[in-house]
Design a protein around this motif. Structure first.
Motif, PDB file in Angstrom:
ATOM      1  N   MET A   1      58.302  96.128  19.300  1.00 17.09           N
ATOM      2  CA  MET A   1      57.374  95.579  18.315  1.00 17.09           C
ATOM      3  C   MET A   1      56.322  96.580  17.873  1.00 17.09           C
ATOM      4  O   MET A   1      55.873  96.548  16.721  1.00 17.09           O
ATOM      5  CB  MET A   1      56.667  94.336  18.883  1.00 17.09           C
ATOM      6  CG  MET A   1      57.532  93.109  19.012  1.00 17.09           C
ATOM      7  SD  MET A   1      56.568  91.652  19.522  1.00 17.09           S
ATOM      8  CE  MET A   1      55.579  91.371  18.045  1.00 17.09           C
TER       9      MET A   1
ATOM     10  N   THR B   1      51.470  91.964  13.337  1.00 18.22           N
ATOM     11  CA  THR B   1      52.599  91.160  13.804  1.00 18.22           C
ATOM     12  C   THR B   1      52.425  90.757  15.255  1.00 18.22           C
ATOM     13  O   THR B   1      52.681  89.603  15.636  1.00 18.22           O
ATOM     14  CB  THR B   1      53.912  91.942  13.624  1.00 18.22           C
ATOM     15  OG1 THR B   1      54.120  92.201  12.233  1.00 18.22           O
ATOM     16  CG2 THR B   1      55.103  91.157  14.174  1.00 18.22           C
ATOM     17  N   TRP B   2      51.986  91.697  16.083  1.00 17.35           N
ATOM     18  CA  TRP B   2      51.777  91.399  17.505  1.00 17.35           C
ATOM     19  C   TRP B   2      50.734  90.299  17.673  1.00 17.35           C
ATOM     20  O   TRP B   2      50.920  89.349  18.440  1.00 17.35           O
ATOM     21  CB  TRP B   2      51.355  92.666  18.245  1.00 17.35           C
ATOM     22  CG  TRP B   2      50.893  92.429  19.654  1.00 17.35           C
ATOM     23  CD1 TRP B   2      49.638  92.107  20.058  1.00 17.35           C
ATOM     24  CD2 TRP B   2      51.695  92.451  20.850  1.00 17.35           C
ATOM     25  NE1 TRP B   2      49.595  91.949  21.419  1.00 17.35           N
ATOM     26  CE2 TRP B   2      50.830  92.156  21.920  1.00 17.35           C
ATOM     27  CE3 TRP B   2      53.033  92.721  21.097  1.00 17.35           C
ATOM     28  CZ2 TRP B   2      51.284  92.111  23.245  1.00 17.35           C
ATOM     29  CZ3 TRP B   2      53.481  92.674  22.408  1.00 17.35           C
ATOM     30  CH2 TRP B   2      52.623  92.374  23.462  1.00 17.35           C
TER      31      TRP B   2
ATOM     32  N   SER C   1      51.895  86.846  16.618  1.00 18.32           N
ATOM     33  CA  SER C   1      53.071  86.339  17.346  1.00 18.32           C
ATOM     34  C   SER C   1      52.694  85.600  18.624  1.00 18.32           C
ATOM     35  O   SER C   1      53.569  85.038  19.276  1.00 18.32           O
ATOM     36  CB  SER C   1      54.016  87.502  17.705  1.00 18.32           C
ATOM     37  OG  SER C   1      53.442  88.313  18.738  1.00 18.32           O
TER      38      SER C   1
ATOM     39  N   GLY D   1      53.654  81.941  18.610  1.00 20.83           N
ATOM     40  CA  GLY D   1      55.088  81.823  18.364  1.00 20.83           C
ATOM     41  C   GLY D   1      55.934  82.175  19.562  1.00 20.83           C
ATOM     42  O   GLY D   1      57.039  81.661  19.721  1.00 20.83           O
ATOM     43  N   PHE D   2      55.416  83.046  20.426  1.00 22.86           N
ATOM     44  CA  PHE D   2      56.165  83.410  21.629  1.00 22.86           C
ATOM     45  C   PHE D   2      56.485  82.184  22.468  1.00 22.86           C
ATOM     46  O   PHE D   2      57.531  82.099  23.099  1.00 22.86           O
ATOM     47  CB  PHE D   2      55.345  84.421  22.443  1.00 22.86           C
ATOM     48  CG  PHE D   2      56.066  84.955  23.653  1.00 22.86           C
ATOM     49  CD1 PHE D   2      57.188  85.745  23.506  1.00 22.86           C
ATOM     50  CD2 PHE D   2      55.632  84.656  24.943  1.00 22.86           C
ATOM     51  CE1 PHE D   2      57.863  86.238  24.624  1.00 22.86           C
ATOM     52  CE2 PHE D   2      56.300  85.145  26.053  1.00 22.86           C
ATOM     53  CZ  PHE D   2      57.413  85.940  25.892  1.00 22.86           C
TER      54      PHE D   2
ATOM     55  N   ASP E   1      58.116  79.072  19.405  1.00 22.38           N
ATOM     56  CA  ASP E   1      59.425  79.342  18.829  1.00 22.38           C
ATOM     57  C   ASP E   1      60.532  79.326  19.874  1.00 22.38           C
ATOM     58  O   ASP E   1      61.706  79.493  19.544  1.00 22.38           O
ATOM     59  CB  ASP E   1      59.431  80.696  18.101  1.00 22.38           C
ATOM     60  CG  ASP E   1      58.554  80.677  16.860  1.00 22.38           C
ATOM     61  OD1 ASP E   1      58.277  79.577  16.347  1.00 22.38           O
ATOM     62  OD2 ASP E   1      58.132  81.764  16.413  1.00 22.38           O
TER      63      ASP E   1
ATOM     64  N   ASN F   1      46.459  87.826  22.936  1.00 26.48           N
ATOM     65  CA  ASN F   1      47.864  87.436  22.976  1.00 26.48           C
ATOM     66  C   ASN F   1      48.158  86.536  24.163  1.00 26.48           C
ATOM     67  O   ASN F   1      48.827  85.515  24.044  1.00 26.48           O
ATOM     68  CB  ASN F   1      48.729  88.696  23.007  1.00 26.48           C
ATOM     69  CG  ASN F   1      50.205  88.404  22.865  1.00 26.48           C
ATOM     70  OD1 ASN F   1      50.888  88.249  23.862  1.00 26.48           O
ATOM     71  ND2 ASN F   1      50.703  88.356  21.629  1.00 26.48           N
TER      72      ASN F   1
ATOM     73  N   ASP G   1      49.130  82.395  24.292  1.00 27.28           N
ATOM     74  CA  ASP G   1      50.251  81.880  25.076  1.00 27.28           C
ATOM     75  C   ASP G   1      49.816  80.644  25.861  1.00 27.28           C
ATOM     76  O   ASP G   1      50.476  79.598  25.837  1.00 27.28           O
ATOM     77  CB  ASP G   1      50.728  82.989  26.024  1.00 27.28           C
ATOM     78  CG  ASP G   1      51.935  82.605  26.845  1.00 27.28           C
ATOM     79  OD1 ASP G   1      53.046  83.009  26.481  1.00 27.28           O
ATOM     80  OD2 ASP G   1      51.769  81.912  27.873  1.00 27.28           O
TER      81      ASP G   1
ATOM     82  N   ASP H   1      47.449  79.946  14.665  1.00 34.64           N
ATOM     83  CA  ASP H   1      47.798  80.941  13.657  1.00 34.64           C
ATOM     84  C   ASP H   1      46.562  81.352  12.854  1.00 34.64           C
ATOM     85  O   ASP H   1      46.373  82.538  12.537  1.00 34.64           O
ATOM     86  CB  ASP H   1      48.875  80.396  12.717  1.00 34.64           C
ATOM     87  CG  ASP H   1      50.251  80.330  13.378  1.00 34.64           C
ATOM     88  OD1 ASP H   1      50.414  80.917  14.464  1.00 34.64           O
ATOM     89  OD2 ASP H   1      51.154  79.694  12.799  1.00 34.64           O
TER      90      ASP H   1
END
Length: 206
Positions: free
Chosen positions: A73, A87-88, A91, A94-95, A98, A166, A170, A183
């Motif tokens: 990534m 992007t990181w 995400s 989404g980790f 998704d 990040n 999570d 988001d």
């Protein structure tokens, strides 16, 4: 003469990773691992050891793959480094969301569950966080070289902040916080980076 193995070790490790991510350490028994991997208890013990040994091997495998994914990534040329950081950051939720099973980060999960009592696991968890932070720092530095992030910004602090964000995304996603809120927070966090005027004035990329 020893009998040859009749199973693929990578497949077994992948199944063990999945089981520990689903059940946690305390919630996973050797029988659970046996059922998940398809190996009898005797074969499992002979090839991989006791529950803790299997756990450490599974965590080691997760860490290896997590670093492969992180580099995929974030590694790349300077001129797209800021896009990779964006992007990181976005995400994070989404980790978890998704993923049909919403497992989230295994290292983060076990940092909470076992790091205070299992020094071997703690070392692996600290290792992956430290290496991810270094990969992020390399990307931050690339964005600074290209003039997208302020050259005088503390790259180490930025990398640590982005990683912490990040990991926090999570946890919050697993806790049920709405994706739209996460988001939006991620986009706000990106805009809060020390982006240069040159980057902010640049036409939106396709």
């Amino acid at each position: 003469m020893a009998r040859p193995r009749t199973f693929d070790e990578q497949t077994v490790l992948d199944a063990a990773v999945r089981q520990f991510r689903a059940g946690g350490y305390a919630g996973t028994s050797l029988d659970d691992i046996s059922a998940a991997t398809g190996l009898g208890r005797g074969s499992l013990y002979a090839s991989f050891g006791d529950k803790h040994t299997v756990f450490i091997k599974a965590l080691t495998e997760y860490v290896r793959q997590a670093l492969v994914d992180t580099r995929a990534m974030l590694d790349g040329p300077d001129d797209s480094a800021i896009d990779r950081l964006h992007t990181w950051i976005v995400s994070g939720a989404g980790f978890v969301l998704d993923d049909d099973e919403h497992f989230g980060c295994m290292a983060g999960k076990f940092a909470v569950e076992v790091a205070e009592t299992d020094q071997e696991a703690k070392a692996l968890i600290l290792g992956v966080f430290s290496q991810q932070q270094q990969i992020l720092l390399d990307c931050v530095t690339a964005a600074q070289r290209h003039g997208d992030l302020a050259a005088d910004a503390n790259g180490c602090a930025l990398a640590c902040m982005i990683l912490a964000l990040n990991r926090g995304m999570d946890v919050m996603a697993k806790g049920g916080v709405a994706r739209a809120a996460l988001d939006a927070a991620a986009e706000q966090a990106f805009r809060g980076l020390p982006l240069t005027a040159a980057y902010r004035d640049r036409p939106a990329r396709a």
